[in-house]
Design a protein around this motif. Structure first.
Motif, PDB file in Angstrom:
ATOM      1  N   ALA A 252       4.119  13.103  16.199  1.00  0.00           N
ATOM      2  CA  ALA A 252       5.386  13.623  16.696  1.00  0.00           C
ATOM      3  C   ALA A 252       6.449  12.543  16.793  1.00  0.00           C
ATOM      4  O   ALA A 252       7.643  12.813  16.583  1.00  0.00           O
ATOM      5  N   ALA A 253       6.043  11.316  17.124  1.00  0.00           N
ATOM      6  CA  ALA A 253       7.026  10.232  17.233  1.00  0.00           C
ATOM      7  C   ALA A 253       7.727   9.995  15.899  1.00  0.00           C
ATOM      8  O   ALA A 253       8.940   9.728  15.855  1.00  0.00           O
ATOM      9  N   THR A 254       6.984  10.093  14.803  1.00  0.00           N
ATOM     10  CA  THR A 254       7.587   9.926  13.484  1.00  0.00           C
ATOM     11  C   THR A 254       8.581  11.044  13.200  1.00  0.00           C
ATOM     12  O   THR A 254       9.661  10.810  12.641  1.00  0.00           O
ATOM     13  N   VAL A 255       8.257  12.270  13.586  1.00  0.00           N
ATOM     14  CA  VAL A 255       9.177  13.389  13.373  1.00  0.00           C
ATOM     15  C   VAL A 255      10.476  13.162  14.146  1.00  0.00           C
ATOM     16  O   VAL A 255      11.577  13.361  13.617  1.00  0.00           O
ATOM     17  N   ARG A 256      10.364  12.733  15.388  1.00  0.00           N
ATOM     18  CA  ARG A 256      11.578  12.467  16.183  1.00  0.00           C
ATOM     19  C   ARG A 256      12.416  11.359  15.541  1.00  0.00           C
ATOM     20  O   ARG A 256      13.645  11.438  15.496  1.00  0.00           O
ATOM     21  N   ARG A 257      11.744  10.335  15.072  1.00  0.00           N
ATOM     22  CA  ARG A 257      12.472   9.242  14.420  1.00  0.00           C
ATOM     23  C   ARG A 257      13.143   9.711  13.135  1.00  0.00           C
ATOM     24  O   ARG A 257      14.279   9.326  12.841  1.00  0.00           O
ATOM     25  N   MET A 258      12.493  10.568  12.351  1.00  0.00           N
ATOM     26  CA  MET A 258      13.105  11.119  11.148  1.00  0.00           C
ATOM     27  C   MET A 258      14.400  11.864  11.481  1.00  0.00           C
ATOM     28  O   MET A 258      15.410  11.736  10.770  1.00  0.00           O
ATOM     29  N   THR A 337       0.006   2.699  -2.306  1.00  0.00           N
ATOM     30  CA  THR A 337      -0.447   1.380  -2.743  1.00  0.00           C
ATOM     31  C   THR A 337       0.741   0.428  -2.798  1.00  0.00           C
ATOM     32  O   THR A 337       1.853   0.769  -2.420  1.00  0.00           O
ATOM     33  N   GLY A 338       0.494  -0.783  -3.274  1.00  0.00           N
ATOM     34  CA  GLY A 338       1.557  -1.756  -3.447  1.00  0.00           C
ATOM     35  C   GLY A 338       2.115  -2.258  -2.130  1.00  0.00           C
ATOM     36  O   GLY A 338       1.384  -2.391  -1.138  1.00  0.00           O
ATOM     37  N   PRO A 339       3.422  -2.514  -2.062  1.00  0.00           N
ATOM     38  CA  PRO A 339       4.028  -3.057  -0.834  1.00  0.00           C
ATOM     39  C   PRO A 339       3.843  -2.146   0.378  1.00  0.00           C
ATOM     40  O   PRO A 339       3.883  -2.605   1.514  1.00  0.00           O
ATOM     41  N   PHE A 340       3.631  -0.850   0.118  1.00  0.00           N
ATOM     42  CA  PHE A 340       3.563   0.114   1.214  1.00  0.00           C
ATOM     43  C   PHE A 340       2.296  -0.015   2.058  1.00  0.00           C
ATOM     44  O   PHE A 340       2.215   0.570   3.129  1.00  0.00           O
ATOM     45  N   VAL A 341       1.308  -0.747   1.566  1.00  0.00           N
ATOM     46  CA  VAL A 341       0.088  -0.928   2.370  1.00  0.00           C
ATOM     47  C   VAL A 341       0.185  -2.156   3.269  1.00  0.00           C
ATOM     48  O   VAL A 341      -0.710  -2.398   4.081  1.00  0.00           O
ATOM     49  N   GLN A 342       1.269  -2.928   3.130  1.00  0.00           N
ATOM     50  CA  GLN A 342       1.444  -4.082   4.010  1.00  0.00           C
ATOM     51  C   GLN A 342       1.767  -3.605   5.424  1.00  0.00           C
ATOM     52  O   GLN A 342       2.634  -2.741   5.619  1.00  0.00           O
ATOM     53  N   PRO A 343       1.086  -4.127   6.428  1.00  0.00           N
ATOM     54  CA  PRO A 343       1.277  -3.620   7.804  1.00  0.00           C
ATOM     55  C   PRO A 343       2.707  -3.700   8.305  1.00  0.00           C
ATOM     56  O   PRO A 343       3.121  -2.871   9.112  1.00  0.00           O
ATOM     57  N   ASP A 344       3.480  -4.680   7.818  1.00  0.00           N
ATOM     58  CA  ASP A 344       4.833  -4.852   8.342  1.00  0.00           C
ATOM     59  C   ASP A 344       5.907  -4.208   7.474  1.00  0.00           C
ATOM     60  O   ASP A 344       7.105  -4.382   7.735  1.00  0.00           O
ATOM     61  N   PHE A 345       5.525  -3.440   6.446  1.00  0.00           N
ATOM     62  CA  PHE A 345       6.542  -2.824   5.595  1.00  0.00           C
ATOM     63  C   PHE A 345       7.252  -1.703   6.351  1.00  0.00           C
ATOM     64  O   PHE A 345       6.614  -0.858   6.984  1.00  0.00           O
ATOM     65  N   ARG A 346       8.579  -1.673   6.245  1.00  0.00           N
ATOM     66  CA  ARG A 346       9.360  -0.589   6.813  1.00  0.00           C
ATOM     67  C   ARG A 346      10.564  -0.296   5.908  1.00  0.00           C
ATOM     68  O   ARG A 346      11.209  -1.216   5.401  1.00  0.00           O
ATOM     69  N   PHE A 347      10.838   0.986   5.733  1.00  0.00           N
ATOM     70  CA  PHE A 347      12.033   1.401   5.016  1.00  0.00           C
ATOM     71  C   PHE A 347      13.266   1.178   5.886  1.00  0.00           C
ATOM     72  O   PHE A 347      13.186   1.089   7.116  1.00  0.00           O
ATOM     73  N   VAL A 352      15.289   7.681   1.739  1.00  0.00           N
ATOM     74  CA  VAL A 352      14.688   8.798   1.011  1.00  0.00           C
ATOM     75  C   VAL A 352      13.662   8.197   0.055  1.00  0.00           C
ATOM     76  O   VAL A 352      13.992   7.290  -0.718  1.00  0.00           O
ATOM     77  N   ALA A 353      12.425   8.693   0.115  1.00  0.00           N
ATOM     78  CA  ALA A 353      11.348   8.098  -0.683  1.00  0.00           C
ATOM     79  C   ALA A 353      10.457   9.191  -1.236  1.00  0.00           C
ATOM     80  O   ALA A 353      10.076  10.115  -0.510  1.00  0.00           O
ATOM     81  N   ALA A 354      10.115   9.096  -2.514  1.00  0.00           N
ATOM     82  CA  ALA A 354       9.252  10.103  -3.134  1.00  0.00           C
ATOM     83  C   ALA A 354       8.410   9.459  -4.212  1.00  0.00           C
ATOM     84  O   ALA A 354       8.903   8.645  -5.000  1.00  0.00           O
ATOM     85  N   HIS A 355       7.141   9.829  -4.241  1.00  0.00           N
ATOM     86  CA  HIS A 355       6.236   9.380  -5.304  1.00  0.00           C
ATOM     87  C   HIS A 355       5.635  10.624  -5.946  1.00  0.00           C
ATOM     88  O   HIS A 355       4.997  11.436  -5.278  1.00  0.00           O
ATOM     89  N   LEU A 356       5.861  10.760  -7.230  1.00  0.00           N
ATOM     90  CA  LEU A 356       5.448  11.955  -7.961  1.00  0.00           C
ATOM     91  C   LEU A 356       3.943  11.921  -8.238  1.00  0.00           C
ATOM     92  O   LEU A 356       3.449  11.042  -8.947  1.00  0.00           O
ATOM     93  N   GLY A 379       8.602   4.661   7.708  1.00  0.00           N
ATOM     94  CA  GLY A 379      10.018   4.611   8.024  1.00  0.00           C
ATOM     95  C   GLY A 379      10.950   5.490   7.230  1.00  0.00           C
ATOM     96  O   GLY A 379      12.147   5.551   7.547  1.00  0.00           O
ATOM     97  N   ALA A 380      10.469   6.157   6.178  1.00  0.00           N
ATOM     98  CA  ALA A 380      11.355   7.038   5.420  1.00  0.00           C
ATOM     99  C   ALA A 380      11.761   8.225   6.291  1.00  0.00           C
ATOM    100  O   ALA A 380      11.006   8.678   7.145  1.00  0.00           O
ATOM    101  N   ALA A 381      12.954   8.748   6.038  1.00  0.00           N
ATOM    102  CA  ALA A 381      13.431   9.922   6.774  1.00  0.00           C
ATOM    103  C   ALA A 381      13.184  11.211   6.017  1.00  0.00           C
ATOM    104  O   ALA A 381      13.176  12.284   6.623  1.00  0.00           O
ATOM    105  N   ALA A 382      12.974  11.126   4.700  1.00  0.00           N
ATOM    106  CA  ALA A 382      12.819  12.341   3.901  1.00  0.00           C
ATOM    107  C   ALA A 382      11.988  12.042   2.664  1.00  0.00           C
ATOM    108  O   ALA A 382      12.033  10.924   2.118  1.00  0.00           O
ATOM    109  N   SER A 383      11.242  13.059   2.219  1.00  0.00           N
ATOM    110  CA  SER A 383      10.414  12.915   1.027  1.00  0.00           C
ATOM    111  C   SER A 383      10.164  14.301   0.438  1.00  0.00           C
ATOM    112  O   SER A 383      10.476  15.320   1.059  1.00  0.00           O
ATOM    113  N   VAL A 384       9.619  14.341  -0.758  1.00  0.00           N
ATOM    114  CA  VAL A 384       9.180  15.594  -1.372  1.00  0.00           C
ATOM    115  C   VAL A 384       7.786  15.378  -1.931  1.00  0.00           C
ATOM    116  O   VAL A 384       7.394  14.253  -2.253  1.00  0.00           O
ATOM    117  N   GLY A 385       7.028  16.465  -2.056  1.00  0.00           N
ATOM    118  CA  GLY A 385       5.677  16.330  -2.577  1.00  0.00           C
ATOM    119  C   GLY A 385       5.083  17.669  -2.956  1.00  0.00           C
ATOM    120  O   GLY A 385       5.743  18.713  -2.896  1.00  0.00           O
TER     121      GLY A 385
END
Length: 583
Positions: A252-258, A337-347, A352-356, A379-385
């Protein structure tokens, strides 16, 4: 992965809907692939789009007048409040869902009587019967009772929605995500042969977008009449269609932050760098995804958004210095994968972020599974999937999505304009009313240029005013302007353009200048990697090795240092082994 499929185009013409009510006949092989591949040429805007003429203007006075015209056109749409056309749907069996619904409504100024609770399952995956009984039927009843839509009910025929005051629907965390496939015959259904017509699984969201259809067929996909539109959803068209997005995430905290990030970002604009990750697919119909990625890069450069384009079969590697990430588009890896698995990564807030990928949104409850949940958690606010296999041609066209966002449309409008099929597998996750680039269209925008965003805004302003100039002239003027302003992101982006064109000598000059301007570690390390790559492509590996070793003396640890060490290892001369003679 995302599967590609060849479709029977002769079936397409039989399936097109001529009226605002989507025809049931549209459910064979989707039937719309003729429309699907009629994507406008890059840079060509539909008639009536105010940016159609922008590319030919150089005079700053004329540009200013055009900017006013564009802003007036777009703001006319924005001035009519979106809130009365929005409902918020939550699971009344889950207290957290109700609390999040109230939070969103309060933040967006949505009336309390536009909050709708339905008592449904708490599971992400439900049966078709559960969907109809606990979600669709109660909502249809509420829409009629509250006179949100007008129904014509012919004798012995299904009801027809003739008008609808609700165009945006926000589903709140706690609502089911997807409808599992029915294996037994379903009352009233008509299946078709082939990979599309034989399927009856779908996302809850995509089914609710056509809540007012009132027909029993559940198999196959339905043509989205709003696909490729350039008009706001309230500017006429299909009375049935509602743009359904969900405010959902692993917690829920992520939803509020979005929610708060989207609203705050609209006040100042979404500023930062874009990262686009192609897959370099050359066969099996998969080139389409890479064409989307290349077109996104072109769109972003045209409006002065710095973009790093990874167009090799590899994805951005773990440890890659991905900083100030406002936009991310990628494809063809199954798990985050990639940079997104680093513990300190934040958008960047509002990103807006999407991976097909076929199952990128198969669950939204695990912060480390697939793509949508992890991107939002980071940290992304919006995505599609996609919740189930959608086939590549029926997924959200990320290039159209990006284009519509840049033109000031809401997240909901942009995603549905980019999605060819409904009653299918797609979910749009984010605030449906979010407009990340609305500040670009405001005449009276009062952005504080003393803040860090000023470098981004300067590049955007320069690009929009000079986009029609020939490339050499544009780049020379851009470098001069960026050098005067000590604009590192702009200099780096110009270097990436030169590298993309094969001018690696010019690229290294830009990268050297950019790293003298940058002060943040990740920015410096990124341009070092870019400069080293350009030296290698000039057949000067020794220069690349000297550069990498000089940086490693200063930065010897951390994820990015590991990348530099790998480059060093690859460039270092291999020891010559002298065979020992045997006696």
């Amino acid at each position: 992965m995302v599967l590609s499929w060849s479709f029977d185009l002769s079936a397409v013409r039989r399936g097109q809907a001529a009226s605002s009510q989507v025809a049931p006949a549209c459910r064979d092989h989707l039937g719309a692939l003729v429309e699907l591949f009629c994507i406008p040429r890059p840079g060509v805007f539909p008639p009536g789009c105010p940016k159609r003429q922008a590319g030919s203007l150089r005079s700053s006075a004329v540009f200013a007048a055009l900017s006013v015209a564009i802003a007036v056109c777009h703001c006319a749409r924005a001035e009519a409040p979106l809130q009365p056309a929005t409902v918020v749907v939550f699971n009344s069996n889950i207290p957290e869902s109700f609390e999040l619904a109230k939070f969103y409504a309060q933040k967006r100024g949505i009336a309390r009587d536009h909050l709708v609770g339905v008592a449904c399952s708490s599971e992400e995956e439900i049966s078709r019967q559960d969907y109809e009984r606990s979600i669709a039927e109660p909502l249809r009843k509420i829409f009629a009772e509250r006179k949100w839509w007008t129904l014509r009910e012919p004798v012995e025929e299904r009801p027809v929605v003739t008008s609808n005051s609700i165009r945006f629907v926000a589903l709140i965390k706690g609502m089911p995500l997807k409808i599992r496939a029915e294996t037994e015959p379903y009352p009233g259904d008509k299946t078709q042969e082939g990979p599309i017509g034989s399927r009856n699984d779908a996302s809850v969201d995509s089914e609710l977008a056509l809540l007012g259809r009132f027909i029993p067929e559940i198999s196959g996909a339905i043509i989205n009449n709003y696909y490729k539109s350039y008009r706001g959803i309230r500017e006429g068209g299909d009375a049935v269609l509602m743009l359904v997005c969900r405010l959902d995430a692993p917690n829920a905290a992520t939803v509020r932050r979005m929610i708060t990030d989207a609203i705050e970002t609209e006040k100042t604009g979404l500023w930062g760098r874009a990262y686009v990750d192609g897959a370099h697919n050359t066969g099996g119909g998969l080139q389409l995804g890479d064409r989307w990625m290349s077109e996104i890069v072109r769109q972003l450069r045209k409006v002065g958004v710095p973009v790093v384009f990874e167009d090799t079969p590899a994805v951005f590697p773990e440890g890659y210095p991905m900083s100030e990430t406002a936009l991310y588009y990628g494809w063809y890896a199954g798990e985050v994968t990639g940079p997104f698995v680093q513990p300190d990564f934040r958008f960047t807030p509002g990103a807006v972020a999407a991976h097909l990928h076929s199952f990128s949104a198969s669950t939204l409850r695990n912060p480390d599974a697939h793509w949508v949940g992890p991107l939002l958690t980071r940290g992304a606010a919006a995505s599609v999937g996609n919740v189930y296999e959608p086939y590549l041609q029926l997924t959200t066209n990320l290039d159209i999505l990006n284009d519509r966002l840049l033109h000031g449309f809401t997240f909901a409008e942009s995603t549905y304009m980019a999605t060819p099929a409904l009653s299918w597998m797609t979910v749009m996750v984010g605030d449906p009313l979010y407009r990340p680039y609305v500040s670009w269209l405001q005449i009276d925008s009062k952005l504080d240029t003393t803040k860090p965003a000023s470098a981004w805004q300067m590049y955007h302003d320069f690009a929009v005013r000079n986009t029609s100039r020939p490339a050499p002239e544009y780049r020379a003027a851009a470098r001069e302007a960026a050098s005067r302003a000590k604009n590192g992101p702009m200099i780096e982006d110009l270097g990436l353009m030169e590298a993309r064109d094969g001018n690696h000598q010019g690229a290294t000059s830009h990268f050297l200048q950019a790293r003298t301007l940058y002060t943040k570690r990740d920015d410096i390390l990124r341009v070092v990697l870019e400069e080293a790559d350009s030296w290698i492509k000039q057949d000067k590996p020794r220069r690349a090795l000297e550069l990498v070793r000089s940086v490693l003396k200063i930065v010897s640890d951390g994820p990015s240092a590991a990348l530099l060490k790998k480059v060093e290892q690859e460039l270092s001369p291999k020891p010559v082994l002298t065979p020992t003679p045997t006696r």
